[in-house]
Motif scaffolding. Sequence first.
Motif, PDB file in Angstrom:
ATOM      1  N   ALA A  16       0.837  -1.197   0.000  1.00  0.00           N
ATOM      2  CA  ALA A  16       0.000   0.000   0.000  1.00  0.00           C
ATOM      3  C   ALA A  16       0.872   1.246   0.000  1.00  0.00           C
ATOM      4  CB  ALA A  16      -0.906  -0.015   1.220  1.00  0.00           C
ATOM      5  N   LEU A  17       0.409   2.269  -0.715  1.00  0.00           N
ATOM      6  CA  LEU A  17       1.135   3.528  -0.733  1.00  0.00           C
ATOM      7  C   LEU A  17       0.999   4.227   0.614  1.00  0.00           C
ATOM      8  CD1 LEU A  17       0.208   5.066  -4.208  1.00  0.00           C
ATOM      9  CD2 LEU A  17       2.438   4.203  -3.500  1.00  0.00           C
ATOM     10  N   THR A  18       2.095   4.807   1.071  1.00  0.00           N
ATOM     11  CA  THR A  18       2.099   5.649   2.261  1.00  0.00           C
ATOM     12  C   THR A  18       2.997   6.845   1.977  1.00  0.00           C
ATOM     13  OG1 THR A  18       4.037   4.570   3.255  1.00  0.00           O
ATOM     14  CG2 THR A  18       1.863   3.641   3.780  1.00  0.00           C
ATOM     15  N   ARG A  41       6.278  11.739 -11.958  1.00  0.00           N
ATOM     16  CA  ARG A  41       6.245  10.701 -12.992  1.00  0.00           C
ATOM     17  C   ARG A  41       7.298   9.625 -12.725  1.00  0.00           C
ATOM     18  NH1 ARG A  41       3.879  10.499 -17.778  1.00  0.00           N
ATOM     19  NH2 ARG A  41       3.269  12.692 -17.616  1.00  0.00           N
ATOM     20  N   ARG A  42       8.528  10.070 -12.399  1.00  0.00           N
ATOM     21  CA  ARG A  42       9.599   9.096 -12.141  1.00  0.00           C
ATOM     22  C   ARG A  42       9.297   8.290 -10.871  1.00  0.00           C
ATOM     23  NH1 ARG A  42      12.143   5.590 -11.327  1.00  0.00           N
ATOM     24  NH2 ARG A  42      14.413   5.242 -11.297  1.00  0.00           N
ATOM     25  N   LEU A  43       8.735   8.960  -9.881  1.00  0.00           N
ATOM     26  CA  LEU A  43       8.408   8.297  -8.625  1.00  0.00           C
ATOM     27  C   LEU A  43       7.289   7.276  -8.832  1.00  0.00           C
ATOM     28  CD1 LEU A  43       9.244   8.316  -5.671  1.00  0.00           C
ATOM     29  CD2 LEU A  43       7.599  10.140  -5.269  1.00  0.00           C
ATOM     30  N   ALA A  44       6.297   7.628  -9.642  1.00  0.00           N
ATOM     31  CA  ALA A  44       5.210   6.703  -9.934  1.00  0.00           C
ATOM     32  C   ALA A  44       5.737   5.463 -10.644  1.00  0.00           C
ATOM     33  CB  ALA A  44       4.159   7.397 -10.795  1.00  0.00           C
ATOM     34  N   GLN A  45       6.688   5.677 -11.551  1.00  0.00           N
ATOM     35  CA  GLN A  45       7.301   4.538 -12.237  1.00  0.00           C
ATOM     36  C   GLN A  45       8.024   3.632 -11.238  1.00  0.00           C
ATOM     37  OE1 GLN A  45      10.525   5.705 -14.788  1.00  0.00           O
ATOM     38  NE2 GLN A  45      10.506   3.803 -15.954  1.00  0.00           N
ATOM     39  N   LEU A  54      -0.219   9.567  -6.363  1.00  0.00           N
ATOM     40  CA  LEU A  54       0.747  10.140  -5.427  1.00  0.00           C
ATOM     41  C   LEU A  54       0.257  11.452  -4.831  1.00  0.00           C
ATOM     42  CD1 LEU A  54       4.073   9.543  -7.408  1.00  0.00           C
ATOM     43  CD2 LEU A  54       3.021   8.086  -5.670  1.00  0.00           C
ATOM     44  N   TYR A  55      -0.607  12.157  -5.573  1.00  0.00           N
ATOM     45  CA  TYR A  55      -1.049  13.467  -5.109  1.00  0.00           C
ATOM     46  C   TYR A  55      -1.959  13.376  -3.888  1.00  0.00           C
ATOM     47  CZ  TYR A  55       0.990  15.504  -9.292  1.00  0.00           C
ATOM     48  OH  TYR A  55       1.874  15.914 -10.259  1.00  0.00           O
ATOM     49  N   VAL A  56      -2.422  12.169  -3.587  1.00  0.00           N
ATOM     50  CA  VAL A  56      -3.193  11.987  -2.357  1.00  0.00           C
ATOM     51  C   VAL A  56      -2.299  12.208  -1.135  1.00  0.00           C
ATOM     52  CG1 VAL A  56      -4.513  10.307  -0.996  1.00  0.00           C
ATOM     53  CG2 VAL A  56      -4.737  10.355  -3.491  1.00  0.00           C
ATOM     54  N   TYR A  57      -0.996  11.913  -1.294  1.00  0.00           N
ATOM     55  CA  TYR A  57      -0.049  11.964  -0.180  1.00  0.00           C
ATOM     56  C   TYR A  57       0.885  13.177  -0.245  1.00  0.00           C
ATOM     57  CZ  TYR A  57      -1.622   7.138   0.035  1.00  0.00           C
ATOM     58  OH  TYR A  57      -2.402   6.014   0.105  1.00  0.00           O
ATOM     59  N   LEU A  64       7.228  17.542  -2.277  1.00  0.00           N
ATOM     60  CA  LEU A  64       8.017  16.306  -2.288  1.00  0.00           C
ATOM     61  C   LEU A  64       9.477  16.599  -1.989  1.00  0.00           C
ATOM     62  CD1 LEU A  64       8.264  13.259  -2.857  1.00  0.00           C
ATOM     63  CD2 LEU A  64       8.555  13.851  -5.279  1.00  0.00           C
ATOM     64  N   HIS A  65      10.040  17.628  -2.647  1.00  0.00           N
ATOM     65  CA  HIS A  65      11.441  17.975  -2.415  1.00  0.00           C
ATOM     66  C   HIS A  65      11.664  18.427  -0.972  1.00  0.00           C
ATOM     67  CE1 HIS A  65      12.386  18.691  -6.961  1.00  0.00           C
ATOM     68  NE2 HIS A  65      12.071  17.447  -6.684  1.00  0.00           N
ATOM     69  N   ALA A  66      10.705  19.162  -0.418  1.00  0.00           N
ATOM     70  CA  ALA A  66      10.822  19.590   0.978  1.00  0.00           C
ATOM     71  C   ALA A  66      10.790  18.383   1.908  1.00  0.00           C
ATOM     72  CB  ALA A  66       9.696  20.561   1.322  1.00  0.00           C
ATOM     73  N   ALA A  67       9.967  17.388   1.572  1.00  0.00           N
ATOM     74  CA  ALA A  67       9.897  16.173   2.387  1.00  0.00           C
ATOM     75  C   ALA A  67      11.195  15.375   2.297  1.00  0.00           C
ATOM     76  CB  ALA A  67       8.715  15.316   1.944  1.00  0.00           C
TER      77      ALA A  67
END
Length: 230
Positions: A16-18, A41-45, A54-57, A64-67
């Motif tokens: 599951a995605l987290t 896109r690269r992360l989804a791949q 991914l945009y749910v999270y 994403l870069h800040a995280a």
Amino acid sequence: MTAAPRSRRERPAKPALTREGIVAAAVAILRAEGLRKVTMRRLAQELDTGPASLYVYVRNTDELHAAVLDELLGTVGPAPAEGDWRERLEKVLTAYTEMLFAHPSLARSALTARPSGPNYLRLVETLLGLLDAGGVPREQAAWGVDLLLQHATATAAEHAGEESPDEWQAVTRALREASAETHPHIAAGAGALLSGTPEARLSWAFRALLGGIERTAVPGAGADPAAGSH
């Protein structure tokens, strides 16, 4: 003999995605390919899913870069137990700078990234605690942390790229050959302008900033907010 098609029910289920898993995958891509490749896109791949999921999270690439930055801030250790508060604070800031040196593309992004995760809060809490131990007033400490982290980040970003020897030699030559008639201060101080190792300069900068933070009051600090302006 052709193998029979495999039923979907026989395939192992994807984890599951987290948010934690997404950030961990982003850090892995950063380490292997650089921040430029850390895209939705690269992360989804990498996670075998669609970018939209991914945009749910994570709201966008900036978040994403800040995280990712916050995750790597977890590698900056706590303040050492030995030494006075200035020495301990300098070591924490140096560790932060070295972390960014290790990830050049992230160093540039860190100039505008706004981490807000637990590791960022821990770093700020550590710095504020050390300034408090040194008796720095709270308002000055609060503004000072921002200044110290800005300098550390800018230093790492400045040296993040591959430095061209030709460009550095051109700067060195320009300073050393400056005319005493047109640029007397440069001509007299060329040696000092070019002296010192990067490590020595970084240490000096932190100490110089700390000296200013200790002695420079924040405008309006201690004023009664109910009094208003006149």
